[in-house]
Design a protein around this motif. Sequence first.
Motif, PDB file in Angstrom:
ATOM      1  N   SER A   1      -2.248  -6.901  -3.366  1.00  0.00           N
ATOM      2  CA  SER A   1      -1.495  -5.895  -2.656  1.00  0.00           C
ATOM      3  C   SER A   1      -0.223  -5.519  -3.404  1.00  0.00           C
ATOM      4  CB  SER A   1      -1.131  -6.392  -1.263  1.00  0.00           C
ATOM      5  OG  SER A   1      -2.286  -6.626  -0.517  1.00  0.00           O
ATOM      6  N   LEU A   2       0.444  -6.535  -3.961  1.00  0.00           N
ATOM      7  CA  LEU A   2       1.671  -6.283  -4.716  1.00  0.00           C
ATOM      8  C   LEU A   2       1.386  -5.405  -5.932  1.00  0.00           C
ATOM      9  CD1 LEU A   2       4.695  -6.911  -5.309  1.00  0.00           C
ATOM     10  CD2 LEU A   2       3.885  -8.886  -6.590  1.00  0.00           C
ATOM     11  N   ILE A   3       0.323  -5.697  -6.636  1.00  0.00           N
ATOM     12  CA  ILE A   3      -0.020  -4.929  -7.835  1.00  0.00           C
ATOM     13  C   ILE A   3      -0.408  -3.502  -7.473  1.00  0.00           C
ATOM     14  CG2 ILE A   3      -1.638  -4.778  -9.774  1.00  0.00           C
ATOM     15  CD1 ILE A   3      -1.679  -7.894  -9.698  1.00  0.00           C
ATOM     16  N   HIS A   4      -1.171  -3.335  -6.399  1.00  0.00           N
ATOM     17  CA  HIS A   4      -1.537  -1.980  -5.963  1.00  0.00           C
ATOM     18  C   HIS A   4      -0.303  -1.187  -5.551  1.00  0.00           C
ATOM     19  CE1 HIS A   4      -5.874  -1.888  -6.209  1.00  0.00           C
ATOM     20  NE2 HIS A   4      -5.927  -3.108  -5.691  1.00  0.00           N
ATOM     21  N   SER A   5       0.632  -1.835  -4.893  1.00  0.00           N
ATOM     22  CA  SER A   5       1.865  -1.152  -4.484  1.00  0.00           C
ATOM     23  C   SER A   5       2.670  -0.690  -5.689  1.00  0.00           C
ATOM     24  CB  SER A   5       2.726  -2.080  -3.625  1.00  0.00           C
ATOM     25  OG  SER A   5       2.052  -2.427  -2.455  1.00  0.00           O
ATOM     26  N   ILE A   6       2.815  -1.566  -6.666  1.00  0.00           N
ATOM     27  CA  ILE A   6       3.564  -1.212  -7.880  1.00  0.00           C
ATOM     28  C   ILE A   6       2.852  -0.096  -8.638  1.00  0.00           C
ATOM     29  CG2 ILE A   6       4.328  -2.070 -10.135  1.00  0.00           C
ATOM     30  CD1 ILE A   6       4.856  -4.771  -8.740  1.00  0.00           C
ATOM     31  N   ALA A   7       1.532  -0.202  -8.743  1.00  0.00           N
ATOM     32  CA  ALA A   7       0.760   0.838  -9.446  1.00  0.00           C
ATOM     33  C   ALA A   7       0.910   2.185  -8.751  1.00  0.00           C
ATOM     34  CB  ALA A   7      -0.710   0.433  -9.516  1.00  0.00           C
ATOM     35  N   GLY A   8       0.882   2.193  -7.424  1.00  0.00           N
ATOM     36  CA  GLY A   8       1.052   3.443  -6.687  1.00  0.00           C
ATOM     37  C   GLY A   8       2.439   4.022  -6.858  1.00  0.00           C
ATOM     38  N   GLU A   9       3.451   3.168  -6.811  1.00  0.00           N
ATOM     39  CA  GLU A   9       4.835   3.636  -6.954  1.00  0.00           C
ATOM     40  C   GLU A   9       5.100   4.200  -8.348  1.00  0.00           C
ATOM     41  OE1 GLU A   9       8.574   4.570  -5.633  1.00  0.00           O
ATOM     42  OE2 GLU A   9       6.932   3.774  -4.417  1.00  0.00           O
ATOM     43  N   ASN A  11       2.692   5.275 -10.403  1.00  0.00           N
ATOM     44  CA  ASN A  11       1.604   6.172 -10.760  1.00  0.00           C
ATOM     45  C   ASN A  11       0.874   5.708 -12.026  1.00  0.00           C
ATOM     46  OD1 ASN A  11      -0.079   8.325 -10.252  1.00  0.00           O
ATOM     47  ND2 ASN A  11       1.176   9.776 -11.433  1.00  0.00           N
ATOM     48  N   LEU A  12       0.510   4.422 -12.033  1.00  0.00           N
ATOM     49  CA  LEU A  12      -0.193   3.834 -13.166  1.00  0.00           C
ATOM     50  C   LEU A  12      -1.569   3.343 -12.720  1.00  0.00           C
ATOM     51  CD1 LEU A  12       2.639   1.655 -14.760  1.00  0.00           C
ATOM     52  CD2 LEU A  12       1.758   3.840 -15.599  1.00  0.00           C
ATOM     53  N   ASP A  13      -2.517   3.382 -13.636  1.00  0.00           N
ATOM     54  CA  ASP A  13      -3.840   2.832 -13.379  1.00  0.00           C
ATOM     55  C   ASP A  13      -3.816   1.331 -13.624  1.00  0.00           C
ATOM     56  OD1 ASP A  13      -5.009   5.308 -12.781  1.00  0.00           O
ATOM     57  OD2 ASP A  13      -5.396   5.716 -14.901  1.00  0.00           O
ATOM     58  N   VAL A  14      -4.690   0.606 -12.900  1.00  0.00           N
ATOM     59  CA  VAL A  14      -4.805  -0.843 -13.057  1.00  0.00           C
ATOM     60  C   VAL A  14      -6.100  -1.151 -13.785  1.00  0.00           C
ATOM     61  CG1 VAL A  14      -4.963  -3.056 -11.852  1.00  0.00           C
ATOM     62  CG2 VAL A  14      -3.515  -1.248 -10.920  1.00  0.00           C
TER      63      VAL A  14
END
Length: 185
Positions: A1-9, A11-14
């Motif tokens: 969840s933390l990684i998805h939140s940072i990626a969304g903020e 605007n980066l792909d994981v």
Amino acid sequence: SLIHSIAGELNLDVYILSLTRLGMDDSSLNSTIAELPSECIVLIEDIDAAFHQGIKRDIADPEKQKGADGRTPPNPAAPKENSDSVCRITLSGLLNALDGIGAQEGRILFATTNDHTALDPALCRPGRLDLHIGFKLASKYQCRELFRRFYLPCSLDTDEEETREEKDEKDSGYNSPTGSTKSDD
């Protein structure tokens, strides 16, 4: 969840990088990382399990592992000698892929582990893995708040005693409160 939140903020792909992929060696690891975009998030899950022997330099003491009969029991977790199933990534190869001369700037690296002590100090040093966040079990306050938010209706009001307990039990979200020595009345 933390990684998805940072990626969304940001605007980066994981991109999830599996170090245990069949046939992965130092060369294929370098080429895989080189093919990633210059601005992305790279996630290496369970980095401690990537190597069959672990990624630390300590060698287990065979004297402590001897059975009652004096013989060393066979290791069921020992890797098979089949070259396709053995992970051929070395610690040196991983370190060079992460921040060697061919590494690119602009990527954010996340690595998860269940055993931080299993990691070699060279991997954990600042510049490679700068921030270490330990997620502990939820405190009583956190469990109660999660339950309230997901399962109780919004119109349900709490009484004064529960509100007072909440103020006493609030914590930072990373650890359970350690200083509270509250007795039940």
